[in-house]
Design a protein around this motif. Sequence first.
Motif, PDB file in Angstrom:
ATOM      1  N   GLY A 128      -8.881  -9.935  -5.231  1.00 32.53           N
ATOM      2  CA  GLY A 128      -8.573 -10.861  -6.332  1.00 32.53           C
ATOM      3  C   GLY A 128      -8.415 -12.287  -5.850  1.00 32.53           C
ATOM      4  N   MET A 164     -13.607 -19.109  -6.616  1.00 29.95           N
ATOM      5  CA  MET A 164     -12.798 -18.655  -5.483  1.00 29.95           C
ATOM      6  C   MET A 164     -13.612 -17.674  -4.627  1.00 29.95           C
ATOM      7  SD  MET A 164      -9.539 -19.866  -5.829  1.00 29.95           S
ATOM      8  CE  MET A 164      -8.276 -18.723  -5.350  1.00 29.95           C
ATOM      9  N   LEU A 205       0.829  -1.207   0.000  1.00 28.45           N
ATOM     10  CA  LEU A 205       0.000   0.000   0.000  1.00 28.45           C
ATOM     11  C   LEU A 205       0.860   1.253   0.000  1.00 28.45           C
ATOM     12  CD1 LEU A 205      -2.676  -1.127   2.615  1.00 28.45           C
ATOM     13  CD2 LEU A 205      -3.043  -0.775   0.161  1.00 28.45           C
ATOM     14  N   HIS A 258       0.656  -7.319  -8.276  1.00 27.67           N
ATOM     15  CA  HIS A 258       2.101  -7.440  -8.445  1.00 27.67           C
ATOM     16  C   HIS A 258       2.641  -6.454  -9.484  1.00 27.67           C
ATOM     17  CE1 HIS A 258       0.925 -11.164  -6.533  1.00 27.67           C
ATOM     18  NE2 HIS A 258       2.171 -11.232  -6.089  1.00 27.67           N
ATOM     19  N   VAL A 301      -6.007  -7.540   2.636  1.00 25.65           N
ATOM     20  CA  VAL A 301      -6.456  -6.452   1.755  1.00 25.65           C
ATOM     21  C   VAL A 301      -6.417  -6.940   0.313  1.00 25.65           C
ATOM     22  CG1 VAL A 301      -6.117  -4.063   1.015  1.00 25.65           C
ATOM     23  CG2 VAL A 301      -5.470  -4.755   3.328  1.00 25.65           C
ATOM     24  N   GLY A 302      -7.493  -6.687  -0.430  1.00 31.01           N
ATOM     25  CA  GLY A 302      -7.542  -7.075  -1.840  1.00 31.01           C
ATOM     26  C   GLY A 302      -8.809  -7.845  -2.141  1.00 31.01           C
ATOM     27  N   TYR A 350      -3.252 -12.604 -18.344  1.00 35.27           N
ATOM     28  CA  TYR A 350      -3.593 -13.962 -17.902  1.00 35.27           C
ATOM     29  C   TYR A 350      -2.888 -14.342 -16.597  1.00 35.27           C
ATOM     30  CZ  TYR A 350      -5.513 -14.055 -22.575  1.00 35.27           C
ATOM     31  OH  TYR A 350      -6.218 -13.751 -23.686  1.00 35.27           O
ATOM     32  N   ARG A 351      -1.574 -14.148 -16.544  1.00 33.42           N
ATOM     33  CA  ARG A 351      -0.786 -14.331 -15.321  1.00 33.42           C
ATOM     34  C   ARG A 351      -1.007 -15.685 -14.635  1.00 33.42           C
ATOM     35  NH1 ARG A 351      -1.958  -8.675 -12.440  1.00 33.42           N
ATOM     36  NH2 ARG A 351      -4.047  -9.251 -13.037  1.00 33.42           N
ATOM     37  N   GLN A 352      -1.122 -16.718 -15.403  1.00 31.24           N
ATOM     38  CA  GLN A 352      -1.322 -18.056 -14.852  1.00 31.24           C
ATOM     39  C   GLN A 352      -0.063 -18.892 -15.061  1.00 31.24           C
ATOM     40  OE1 GLN A 352      -4.459 -18.822 -13.335  1.00 31.24           O
ATOM     41  NE2 GLN A 352      -4.423 -16.606 -13.613  1.00 31.24           N
ATOM     42  N   HIS A 377     -11.889  -4.878   1.122  1.00 37.21           N
ATOM     43  CA  HIS A 377     -11.835  -4.645  -0.330  1.00 37.21           C
ATOM     44  C   HIS A 377     -12.405  -3.259  -0.649  1.00 37.21           C
ATOM     45  CE1 HIS A 377     -11.611  -5.283  -4.501  1.00 37.21           C
ATOM     46  NE2 HIS A 377     -12.833  -5.718  -4.720  1.00 37.21           N
ATOM     47  N   ARG A 378     -11.770  -2.595  -1.601  1.00 39.42           N
ATOM     48  CA  ARG A 378     -12.162  -1.208  -1.881  1.00 39.42           C
ATOM     49  C   ARG A 378     -13.463  -1.072  -2.670  1.00 39.42           C
ATOM     50  NH1 ARG A 378      -7.121   0.373  -5.903  1.00 39.42           N
ATOM     51  NH2 ARG A 378      -7.545  -1.130  -7.549  1.00 39.42           N
ATOM     52  N   ALA A 404      -2.650  -8.320  -0.457  1.00 36.87           N
ATOM     53  CA  ALA A 404      -2.793  -9.162  -1.651  1.00 36.87           C
ATOM     54  C   ALA A 404      -3.386  -8.281  -2.737  1.00 36.87           C
ATOM     55  CB  ALA A 404      -3.700 -10.355  -1.341  1.00 36.87           C
ATOM     56  N   ILE A 405      -2.622  -7.244  -3.102  1.00 37.16           N
ATOM     57  CA  ILE A 405      -3.151  -6.211  -4.009  1.00 37.16           C
ATOM     58  C   ILE A 405      -2.395  -6.185  -5.341  1.00 37.16           C
ATOM     59  CG2 ILE A 405      -4.107  -4.776  -2.178  1.00 37.16           C
ATOM     60  CD1 ILE A 405      -1.576  -2.988  -2.457  1.00 37.16           C
ATOM     61  N   SER A 462      -5.715 -13.902  -5.332  1.00 31.98           N
ATOM     62  CA  SER A 462      -4.674 -14.015  -4.297  1.00 31.98           C
ATOM     63  C   SER A 462      -5.260 -13.694  -2.932  1.00 31.98           C
ATOM     64  CB  SER A 462      -3.515 -13.048  -4.564  1.00 31.98           C
ATOM     65  OG  SER A 462      -2.877 -13.383  -5.748  1.00 31.98           O
TER      66      SER A 462
HETATM   67  P1  NAP Z   1      -5.396  -8.936  -9.055  1.00 28.16           P
HETATM   68  O1  NAP Z   1      -6.300  -9.891  -9.726  1.00 28.16           O
HETATM   69  O2  NAP Z   1      -4.798  -7.819  -9.831  1.00 28.16           O
HETATM   70  O3  NAP Z   1      -6.205  -8.338  -7.805  1.00 28.16           O
HETATM   71  C1  NAP Z   1      -5.657  -7.316  -7.031  1.00 28.16           C
HETATM   72  C2  NAP Z   1      -6.718  -6.862  -6.040  1.00 28.16           C
HETATM   73  O4  NAP Z   1      -6.145  -5.863  -5.201  1.00 28.16           O
HETATM   74  C3  NAP Z   1      -7.934  -6.266  -6.727  1.00 28.16           C
HETATM   75  O5  NAP Z   1      -9.088  -6.697  -6.077  1.00 28.16           O
HETATM   76  C4  NAP Z   1      -7.713  -4.761  -6.556  1.00 28.16           C
HETATM   77  O6  NAP Z   1      -8.914  -4.060  -6.412  1.00 28.16           O
HETATM   78  C5  NAP Z   1      -6.965  -4.695  -5.249  1.00 28.16           C
HETATM   79  N1  NAP Z   1      -6.059  -3.541  -5.184  1.00 28.16           N
HETATM   80  C6  NAP Z   1      -5.077  -3.184  -6.062  1.00 28.16           C
HETATM   81  N2  NAP Z   1      -4.432  -2.084  -5.634  1.00 28.16           N
HETATM   82  C7  NAP Z   1      -5.015  -1.733  -4.465  1.00 28.16           C
HETATM   83  C8  NAP Z   1      -4.789  -0.689  -3.555  1.00 28.16           C
HETATM   84  N3  NAP Z   1      -3.811   0.213  -3.738  1.00 28.16           N
HETATM   85  N4  NAP Z   1      -5.587  -0.615  -2.461  1.00 28.16           N
HETATM   86  C9  NAP Z   1      -6.561  -1.535  -2.252  1.00 28.16           C
HETATM   87  N5  NAP Z   1      -6.817  -2.561  -3.067  1.00 28.16           N
HETATM   88  C10 NAP Z   1      -6.058  -2.662  -4.175  1.00 28.16           C
HETATM   89  O7  NAP Z   1      -4.148  -9.676  -8.379  1.00 28.16           O
HETATM   90  P2  NAP Z   1      -4.053 -11.155  -7.756  1.00 28.16           P
HETATM   91  O8  NAP Z   1      -5.189 -11.458  -6.879  1.00 28.16           O
HETATM   92  O9  NAP Z   1      -2.668 -11.185  -7.186  1.00 28.16           O
HETATM   93  O10 NAP Z   1      -4.115 -12.117  -9.016  1.00 28.16           O
HETATM   94  C11 NAP Z   1      -3.203 -11.970 -10.105  1.00 28.16           C
HETATM   95  C12 NAP Z   1      -3.465 -13.066 -11.137  1.00 28.16           C
HETATM   96  O11 NAP Z   1      -3.113 -14.350 -10.597  1.00 28.16           O
HETATM   97  C13 NAP Z   1      -4.917 -13.152 -11.551  1.00 28.16           C
HETATM   98  O12 NAP Z   1      -4.981 -13.443 -12.915  1.00 28.16           O
HETATM   99  C14 NAP Z   1      -5.446 -14.314 -10.736  1.00 28.16           C
HETATM  100  O13 NAP Z   1      -6.536 -14.952 -11.358  1.00 28.16           O
HETATM  101  C15 NAP Z   1      -4.233 -15.215 -10.638  1.00 28.16           C
HETATM  102  N6  NAP Z   1      -4.279 -16.046  -9.418  1.00 28.16           N
HETATM  103  C16 NAP Z   1      -4.900 -17.268  -9.480  1.00 28.16           C
HETATM  104  C17 NAP Z   1      -4.978 -18.061  -8.356  1.00 28.16           C
HETATM  105  C18 NAP Z   1      -5.631 -19.412  -8.433  1.00 28.16           C
HETATM  106  O14 NAP Z   1      -6.343 -19.649  -9.410  1.00 28.16           O
HETATM  107  N7  NAP Z   1      -5.425 -20.315  -7.495  1.00 28.16           N
HETATM  108  C19 NAP Z   1      -4.449 -17.632  -7.125  1.00 28.16           C
HETATM  109  C20 NAP Z   1      -3.857 -16.360  -7.085  1.00 28.16           C
HETATM  110  C21 NAP Z   1      -3.775 -15.570  -8.232  1.00 28.16           C
HETATM  111  P3  NAP Z   1      -9.928  -3.878  -7.652  1.00 28.16           P
HETATM  112  O15 NAP Z   1     -10.609  -5.199  -7.792  1.00 28.16           O
HETATM  113  O16 NAP Z   1     -10.814  -2.788  -7.211  1.00 28.16           O
HETATM  114  O17 NAP Z   1      -9.075  -3.529  -8.839  1.00 28.16           O
END
Ligand code: NAP
Length: 345
Positions: free
Chosen positions: A187, A219, A148, A273, A184-185, A318-320, A208-209, A270-271, A189
């Motif tokens: 997504g 999930m 943050l 990468h 926090v977050g 995609y980031r998978q 979550h915001r 968890a916001i 993650s």
């Molecule tokens: P993400 O999908 O980009 O989600 C980030 C989250 O953090 C979003 O909800 C975002 O809010 C929030 N956020 C970002 N900046 C913020 C801030 N400054 N203050 C407050 N909240 C903030 O990232 P991720 O969850 O790390 O996932 C990344 C990728 O990996 C995705 O494609 C995901 O599907 C994949 N992944 C898959 C798995 C699995 O399938 N097992 C597990 C982990 C990750 P907003 O929603 O409002 O933008």
Amino acid sequence: MNEKKENSVENVVIVGSGPAGWTAAIYAARAALEPLVFPGRATGKDLMPGGQLMLTTDVENYPGFPEAIKGPDMMQTFFDQAMRFGTRVVSDEGVLGSDEASGGLYMPYQNVEEVDLSQRPFHVRGDGGFECRTHALIVATGAKANWLGLDNEQRLAQSGGGVSACAVCDGALPMFRDKELAVVGGGDSAVEEATYLTKFASKVYMIHRRDKLRASKIMAERAMNHPKIEMVWNHVVVDVLGDDMIEAVRIKGTSNGEQRDMPVGGLFLAIGHTPITEFLKGQVEADDKGYLVLKDSYRSTTSVEGVFAAGDVADSTYRQAVTAAGMGCKAAIDAERWLAEKGLA
Ligand code: NAP
């Protein structure tokens, strides 16, 4: 120690060792290119051997593992497969082949500190002093966790005061047992981390915001139906309170601006990468978020001929693990064809 190419020019150097890096290594090694991998250093920051899957529990969506597999176990299999075909890795002890890298992913491997792409062959320097030249470079460095950016968040994260960007790494620590914790977050993650933390915590708040999770449906439902997870919608964390140890987070409503302090014994971010590209020092074209730009979206070519990109460092969509592995395959094949075209290997 495998010194055989230490003073000559490498065919291909691969930076990074997640699914993209190891898949590129498997393909390049099987094409007899004897790839040299900088797996990264296990400092807990930035690039680490094995990449982000080292911080993941069950991987349920990588084809071929119907019963799921632990992230670190999966990466060890990638490593073993790449090493079996003649991949070499850069450690603090020099270049190691499969016989010497018996510690698998858990050895003092080097990160890349600097590359000079203005000269050919390219020059590469590791953070442990190893230097080499290479005709081709595959960048598979992935992305690192975002914070943050609050002063107290950083202070308590660095002092072990209960703030972390990786629940899977730190959540099992005794300090978090039977406490109320916050993630926090919104997504995948965030859901994964919150669900993981329920094993130890008495309760987990997901802050979550917005009022809707970004996470995939399966999930999101898992989190919302979990008896120990409580959603805190439409709020952001504006401060972290506590001297040596976190005591509460100050949260602010995104619609009404109202602030309140929520007592918690741990905070997990968890916001998202940020792609790891600092070592390139702007020599390869990146977009406004720092992701490397692919010259042709179906291939792995970048703005610099001979430099190929694969995985999360070049993929904000995609980031998978499975897409990263596919990109690693493309990068190795592109590198192999380019080297052959140029008569370099
Ligand atoms: P993400 O999908 O980009 O989600 C980030 C989250 O953090 C979003 O909800 C975002 O809010 C929030 N956020 C970002 N900046 C913020 C801030 N400054 N203050 C407050 N909240 C903030 O990232 P991720 O969850 O790390 O996932 C990344 C990728 O990996 C995705 O494609 C995901 O599907 C994949 N992944 C898959 C798995 C699995 O399938 N097992 C597990 C982990 C990750 P907003 O929603 O409002 O933008």
